[in-house]
Every structure is written in C-alpha cells, then in structure tokens.
Design a protein around this motif. Sequence first.
Motif, PDB file in Angstrom:
ATOM      1  N   GLU A 120      46.617 116.208 -37.520  1.00 45.26           N
ATOM      2  CA  GLU A 120      45.502 116.852 -38.047  1.00 45.26           C
ATOM      3  C   GLU A 120      45.405 118.444 -37.853  1.00 45.26           C
ATOM      4  O   GLU A 120      45.083 119.436 -38.438  1.00 45.26           O
ATOM      5  N   ASN A 121      45.839 118.464 -36.218  1.00 44.46           N
ATOM      6  CA  ASN A 121      45.446 120.026 -35.837  1.00 44.46           C
ATOM      7  C   ASN A 121      46.596 120.768 -36.218  1.00 44.46           C
ATOM      8  O   ASN A 121      46.360 121.863 -36.685  1.00 44.46           O
ATOM      9  N   ASN A 122      47.672 120.581 -35.822  1.00 42.96           N
ATOM     10  CA  ASN A 122      48.713 121.340 -35.899  1.00 42.96           C
ATOM     11  C   ASN A 122      49.364 121.402 -37.531  1.00 42.96           C
ATOM     12  O   ASN A 122      49.996 122.441 -37.856  1.00 42.96           O
ATOM     13  N   LEU A 123      49.387 120.419 -38.237  1.00 44.23           N
ATOM     14  CA  LEU A 123      50.135 120.286 -39.447  1.00 44.23           C
ATOM     15  C   LEU A 123      49.058 120.408 -40.768  1.00 44.23           C
ATOM     16  O   LEU A 123      49.404 120.499 -41.759  1.00 44.23           O
ATOM     17  N   GLY A 124      47.764 120.353 -40.325  1.00 45.21           N
ATOM     18  CA  GLY A 124      46.665 120.288 -41.427  1.00 45.21           C
ATOM     19  C   GLY A 124      46.758 118.912 -42.201  1.00 45.21           C
ATOM     20  O   GLY A 124      46.264 118.987 -43.331  1.00 45.21           O
ATOM     21  N   ALA A 125      47.457 117.913 -41.724  1.00 45.79           N
ATOM     22  CA  ALA A 125      47.164 116.795 -42.540  1.00 45.79           C
ATOM     23  C   ALA A 125      45.874 115.994 -42.451  1.00 45.79           C
ATOM     24  O   ALA A 125      45.290 116.118 -41.334  1.00 45.79           O
ATOM     25  N   ASP A 126      45.622 115.242 -43.242  1.00 46.67           N
ATOM     26  CA  ASP A 126      44.447 114.207 -43.349  1.00 46.67           C
ATOM     27  C   ASP A 126      44.925 113.026 -43.087  1.00 46.67           C
ATOM     28  O   ASP A 126      45.499 112.442 -44.068  1.00 46.67           O
ATOM     29  N   VAL A 127      45.059 112.261 -41.963  1.00 49.27           N
ATOM     30  CA  VAL A 127      45.578 111.105 -41.725  1.00 49.27           C
ATOM     31  C   VAL A 127      44.168 109.933 -41.781  1.00 49.27           C
ATOM     32  O   VAL A 127      43.413 110.265 -41.202  1.00 49.27           O
TER      33      VAL A 127
END
Length: 66
Positions: free
Chosen positions: A59-66
């Motif tokens: 979430e922090n580094n890749l901007g992914a919503d998991v």
Amino acid sequence: MEARAMHKGARISPQKARLVADQVRGMAVGRAESLLAFSDKKAAVLIRKVLLSAVSNAENNLGADV
C-alpha cells in the motif's frame, strides 16, 4: 504486482515455519490472514505479522489497494 516482507532472526525451525507457510502460499490476502489468525501454531503468529507487513509495504510503496 508483488510486495515482499521478511522476518529475520525468527526463533523457530524452518521446517515448522514452512508447514504453515505452505498452507497460505497462493491464497488471497484476506483468506490467508483469517486462516493464520485462527491457527494455534507459533509460526502462524510470525507469518501473519509478515503478511500484514507485506500488505502495508504494498500500500505504501506501490500505491496498491489490497
């Protein structure tokens, strides 16, 4: 997309940790987290912390919503 997290210096044998890790490998995050939350093995606590860390890293580094 893949996020990684490692737990170094864990005071558990690799064989015991591998038994739990093999159960959750390839699962969706939510399902793996719930399986680890209700497991009574010591390795489940350690692997759950690593799983949640990997989710946070994604979430922090890749901007992914998991």
